[in-house]
Design a protein around this motif. Structure first.
Motif, PDB file in Angstrom:
ATOM      1  N   ASN A 198     -29.444  29.756 -37.370  1.00  0.00           N
ATOM      2  CA  ASN A 198     -29.707  30.356 -38.687  1.00  0.00           C
ATOM      3  C   ASN A 198     -29.689  31.878 -38.586  1.00  0.00           C
ATOM      4  O   ASN A 198     -30.683  32.549 -38.856  1.00  0.00           O
ATOM      5  N   LEU A 199     -28.551  32.415 -38.169  1.00  0.00           N
ATOM      6  CA  LEU A 199     -28.391  33.859 -38.038  1.00  0.00           C
ATOM      7  C   LEU A 199     -27.298  34.356 -38.977  1.00  0.00           C
ATOM      8  O   LEU A 199     -26.203  33.797 -39.011  1.00  0.00           O
ATOM      9  N   GLY A 200     -27.591  35.405 -39.725  1.00  0.00           N
ATOM     10  CA  GLY A 200     -26.560  36.028 -40.531  1.00  0.00           C
ATOM     11  C   GLY A 200     -25.593  36.795 -39.645  1.00  0.00           C
ATOM     12  O   GLY A 200     -26.004  37.441 -38.688  1.00  0.00           O
ATOM     13  N   ARG A 202     -21.877  39.303 -39.913  1.00  0.00           N
ATOM     14  CA  ARG A 202     -21.026  40.037 -40.852  1.00  0.00           C
ATOM     15  C   ARG A 202     -20.027  40.901 -40.104  1.00  0.00           C
ATOM     16  O   ARG A 202     -20.250  41.270 -38.946  1.00  0.00           O
ATOM     17  N   ASP A 212     -19.191  37.561 -44.220  1.00  0.00           N
ATOM     18  CA  ASP A 212     -20.623  37.546 -44.540  1.00  0.00           C
ATOM     19  C   ASP A 212     -21.055  36.092 -44.615  1.00  0.00           C
ATOM     20  O   ASP A 212     -20.838  35.415 -45.621  1.00  0.00           O
ATOM     21  N   SER A 213     -21.620  35.591 -43.531  1.00  0.00           N
ATOM     22  CA  SER A 213     -21.916  34.171 -43.448  1.00  0.00           C
ATOM     23  C   SER A 213     -23.162  33.967 -42.603  1.00  0.00           C
ATOM     24  O   SER A 213     -23.905  34.910 -42.322  1.00  0.00           O
ATOM     25  N   THR A 214     -23.395  32.745 -42.206  1.00  0.00           N
ATOM     26  CA  THR A 214     -24.541  32.400 -41.384  1.00  0.00           C
ATOM     27  C   THR A 214     -24.148  31.320 -40.390  1.00  0.00           C
ATOM     28  O   THR A 214     -23.271  30.485 -40.680  1.00  0.00           O
ATOM     29  N   THR A 215     -24.777  31.337 -39.224  1.00  0.00           N
ATOM     30  CA  THR A 215     -24.467  30.331 -38.217  1.00  0.00           C
ATOM     31  C   THR A 215     -24.884  28.925 -38.637  1.00  0.00           C
ATOM     32  O   THR A 215     -24.472  27.950 -37.997  1.00  0.00           O
ATOM     33  N   SER A 216     -25.644  28.809 -39.702  1.00  0.00           N
ATOM     34  CA  SER A 216     -25.985  27.470 -40.201  1.00  0.00           C
ATOM     35  C   SER A 216     -24.748  26.742 -40.713  1.00  0.00           C
ATOM     36  O   SER A 216     -24.785  25.516 -40.894  1.00  0.00           O
ATOM     37  N   ASP A 269     -27.715  39.233 -37.124  1.00  0.00           N
ATOM     38  CA  ASP A 269     -29.149  39.448 -37.286  1.00  0.00           C
ATOM     39  C   ASP A 269     -29.889  39.130 -35.991  1.00  0.00           C
ATOM     40  O   ASP A 269     -29.614  38.131 -35.322  1.00  0.00           O
TER      41      ASP A 269
END
Length: 281
Positions: A198-200, A202, A212-216, A269
């Protein structure tokens, strides 16, 4: 805890960054290696408690090297975000796509990246990367994988798409191994510091947001990737595993490819930011 390597190329000093203060840990280890990451945090904490570590003054004035000494292997997972697979014109993979980068592609996060002669389709890819901290071979379960992860860092999995897609006959390697095609860092973060699921993450090109995404949104989790790879190869301490990139790359057709003078900035992040300029060789 965060670890980094600061100083001139080939003469970097290993450091630990704790609550914003940078400490020289060369008295504890000659370099930041996978073996050190396995239990280095405890070693550093003990020296910090004993007051035996010296503070690095003005660390921001020093060159930032790749935060892990040259790995034996750089293993990459392709199309591990469904949206990126879609923008590439592919269905999400049912099993991890695996390819390799030469270890000599690993350079500092802010080092200049030369554009190879004749390259026309150079692309960026922000990726969360796993650093192996403990040898992994034929792991019995996905749950076992976490104990073999020494930390996480940021990698730009740079690609030359014409060489990757048009000249490699589906094997990708020609487009992935150009000089300095894996800027890495600025730090390795120990697993207790972040939630890799759950890491942003970019990327920007010349200040304009691209990814611009997330590891989720990853199809295969970091634990699954380590377990899966261990069924096919022996993972050694210090090996680097790039876990894929989200949508927003030039290969999608939405953005131009990189040219001389372009500046790419990547951020994840909890880990940090890297920025490098591309120059014609």
């Amino acid at each position: 805890m965060k670890f980094a390597r600061l100083g001139p190329l080939g003469h970097e000093t290993p450091v630990a960054i704790i609550e914003g203060t940078t400490y020289d840990i060369s008295s504890l280890t000659g370099d930041i290696t996978g073996e050190f990451l396995h239990d280095g945090g405890e070693l550093v904490q003990g020296a910090l408690d004993a007051g035996t570590l010296s503070i690095v003054e003005n660390p921001e004035e020093l060159r930032v090297g790749a935060p892990i000494a040259r790995p034996q292997a750089v293993i990459c997972i392709g199309q591990n975000y469904a949206a990126h697979a879609a923008e590439s014109g592919a269905q999400p993979p049912s099993t991890p796509i695996v390819f390799m980068k030469h270890p000599n592609t690993v350079v500092g996060p802010n080092d200049t990246v030369p554009l190879p002669p004749g390259a026309e389709k150079v692309d960026w890819e922000v990726e969360l990367a796993i650093v192996i901290g403990r040898r992994a071979s034929y792991l019995g379960s996905i749950e076992e994988a976490a104990a073999h992860i020494g930390g996480y860092t940021v990698v730009d999995d740079i690609s030359e798409r014409a060489w990757q897609m048009e000249q490699s006959l589906g094997q990708w390697s020609k487009g992935k191994n150009g000089e300095s095609f894996a800027p890495t860092g600025p730090v390795v973060v120990t697993p207790d510091e972040v939630d890799p699921g759950n890491l942003g993450l970019r990327s920007w090109v010349n200040g304009e947001l691209r990814q611009d995404s997330t590891t989720s949104d990853m199809i295969f989790s970091v634990e699954y990737i380590v377990w899966h790879l261990s069924q096919y190869m022996v993972l050694e301490p210090g090996d680097l595993i790039c876990t894929g990139t989200p949508e927003g790359v030039a290969f999608s057709g939405r953005f131009p490819y990189l040219v001389d003078g372009d500046v790419v900035r990547l951020e994840i992040d909890g880990i940090g930011t890297q920025e490098h300029v591309f120059r014609s060789k």
